[in-house]
Design an enzyme around this catalytic site. Sequence first.
Site, PDB file in Angstrom:
ATOM      1  N   ASP A 376      48.485   8.193  31.067  1.00 30.16           N
ATOM      2  CA  ASP A 376      49.619   9.106  30.882  1.00 30.16           C
ATOM      3  C   ASP A 376      50.871   8.299  30.548  1.00 30.16           C
ATOM      4  O   ASP A 376      51.149   7.278  31.181  1.00 30.16           O
ATOM      5  CB  ASP A 376      49.827   9.900  32.174  1.00 30.16           C
ATOM      6  CG  ASP A 376      50.807  11.040  31.984  1.00 30.16           C
ATOM      7  OD1 ASP A 376      50.378  12.110  31.498  1.00 30.16           O
ATOM      8  OD2 ASP A 376      52.006  10.829  32.282  1.00 30.16           O
ATOM      9  N   ILE A 377      51.598   8.758  29.530  1.00 28.92           N
ATOM     10  CA  ILE A 377      52.828   8.036  29.140  1.00 28.92           C
ATOM     11  C   ILE A 377      53.898   8.267  30.212  1.00 28.92           C
ATOM     12  O   ILE A 377      54.160   9.414  30.603  1.00 28.92           O
ATOM     13  CB  ILE A 377      53.338   8.512  27.756  1.00 28.92           C
ATOM     14  CG1 ILE A 377      52.237   8.313  26.696  1.00 28.92           C
ATOM     15  CG2 ILE A 377      54.614   7.791  27.369  1.00 28.92           C
ATOM     16  CD1 ILE A 377      52.588   8.838  25.320  1.00 28.92           C
ATOM     17  N   GLU A 420      50.937  14.476  26.978  1.00 27.88           N
ATOM     18  CA  GLU A 420      51.149  13.045  26.766  1.00 27.88           C
ATOM     19  C   GLU A 420      50.063  12.244  27.481  1.00 27.88           C
ATOM     20  O   GLU A 420      50.250  11.106  27.851  1.00 27.88           O
ATOM     21  CB  GLU A 420      52.555  12.626  27.235  1.00 27.88           C
ATOM     22  CG  GLU A 420      52.798  12.662  28.733  1.00 27.88           C
ATOM     23  CD  GLU A 420      53.389  13.983  29.250  1.00 27.88           C
ATOM     24  OE1 GLU A 420      53.059  15.041  28.650  1.00 27.88           O
ATOM     25  OE2 GLU A 420      54.132  13.947  30.227  1.00 27.88           O
TER      26      GLU A 420
END
Length: 503
Positions: A376-377, A420
């Site tokens: 996950d960003i 994301e």
Amino acid sequence: MLAELARMYVSYNFTPRADLLVIDDTLANLRLLVNLLRENGYKVRAVSNGYEALETIQKSPPDLILLDILMPDLSGYQVCQILKEDIITRDIPIIFLSALSDGLDKVKAFSVGGSDYITKPFQVEEVLARVKNQLTIQWHKKQLELEILEREQAQEALRLQYQREQALNRVIRAIRNSLEISTVFSTAVTEIGQLLQADWVAIVQYLSQSNSWQPVVEYSPNSDLAKLINNKLSNSSCLLTERLQLLQTFCVKDPETVIDPFNQDLIEQYSRIWLPIPVYSDGDAWGSLSIVRHYSIPWSETDVELAVVVTDQLAIAIEQSQLYQQLHQVNQELENLANLDGLTQVANRRRFDQVLEQEWLRLRREKLPLSLILADIDYFKLYNDTYGHLAGDDCLKQVARALHQTLKRPADLVARYGGEEFAVILPNTSLTGAIQVAETIRDSVYNLQLCHETSPGQGVITLSLGVSSLIPLEAEAPQILIKKADQALYQAKNKGKNIVCYF
Ligand SMILES: [Mg+2]
């Protein structure tokens, strides 16, 4: 029925100008018969001994022979036997002439091949009746032979036609049953090669960019011939090239069309043996079906017709194959659309679910580990708020590319899992191996150095990653792997982000 009646009418009124030969050593008899027959309209020749008779018959075989039995040197029986042994004279009917006092042996007369006999002294009506009778029989016999011959010829023509239709059917079947153009081509050249007894058959494709003619498939491969023909066709001043481009069939045989030495050479070398037929596609010359046959068998109209029909079928096959290729391409594109994430061009969630399920089942059978990374960003919402959604999209694309480039094995899959969030499926990979991959991914995204000024972390875009790994069990579902990776990811977020945690 009408034909039968007409034939009967003709037979009973046939011209008496038949050519007769009378052989008798008694001149009085000879004269009598000759006069009688001539008076009744026959053409008559007369000889008085056996040797002379044989000579005359060899020179010009008559329609009927009247032959005296008792003669010096060669008897009538002997003459008859000689004539019956010769293929040219054996069918000429022979009527023996004999006095009863000569001791006529009727059995012998027939056994040596005589058709009838007349006894002396002659009775006018009997002589005329027997002559006419034999001529009528002979005429019918010839008619019958002619009919048999005609029937045989008709049968042969039917047989040939049947063969051609069969060959054509095989070509058509090949076209219907195969979308592989190469199969269609090789069937076509083999069938037409065998049927037309050709020495060489080729389908030659015209390549407009290089203005050359390339043999695609050959029957009885003969590379010298192929090269030579390609060389001829590639010269734009060649008659054949010109005609094929205009979609004209042109049998190489017409010396009047020759205007320059190049074409003169062509006619000399290929006159009557090379039959090139244009193959078209979308109304243009696609190439040619070229057939070469030995000089001894000139091309007939039906040969050319057959070859033209085959090329029509080839044209259909080519168009069909082009359509199929287009369809295949469209299908490929549709499949990509269905499986790829539109923005990042990595696999979408749907594809991820499919692959995870497949690999789960496969590795459960093989009892090997399956690993999953969820990434996950970090602070992505903040990134979007700071730089806008377009920049956010661009960031997602770059991260996806970095992930994709990190993976080395064909079975590994990167997918966009959510907004994301990305997922990486690593089949046949242990927990240690998966952690290494996750570390590499973390590094490579960090190394992108995508500026994130408002991030409380490193000032650049980073990833948090959760790793899970297990050997799939019968009682479990793939969701367990996701759940564990998700928990590890949650841990990574809690521990300060830009790190890899594992379950
Ligand atoms: Mg005699």
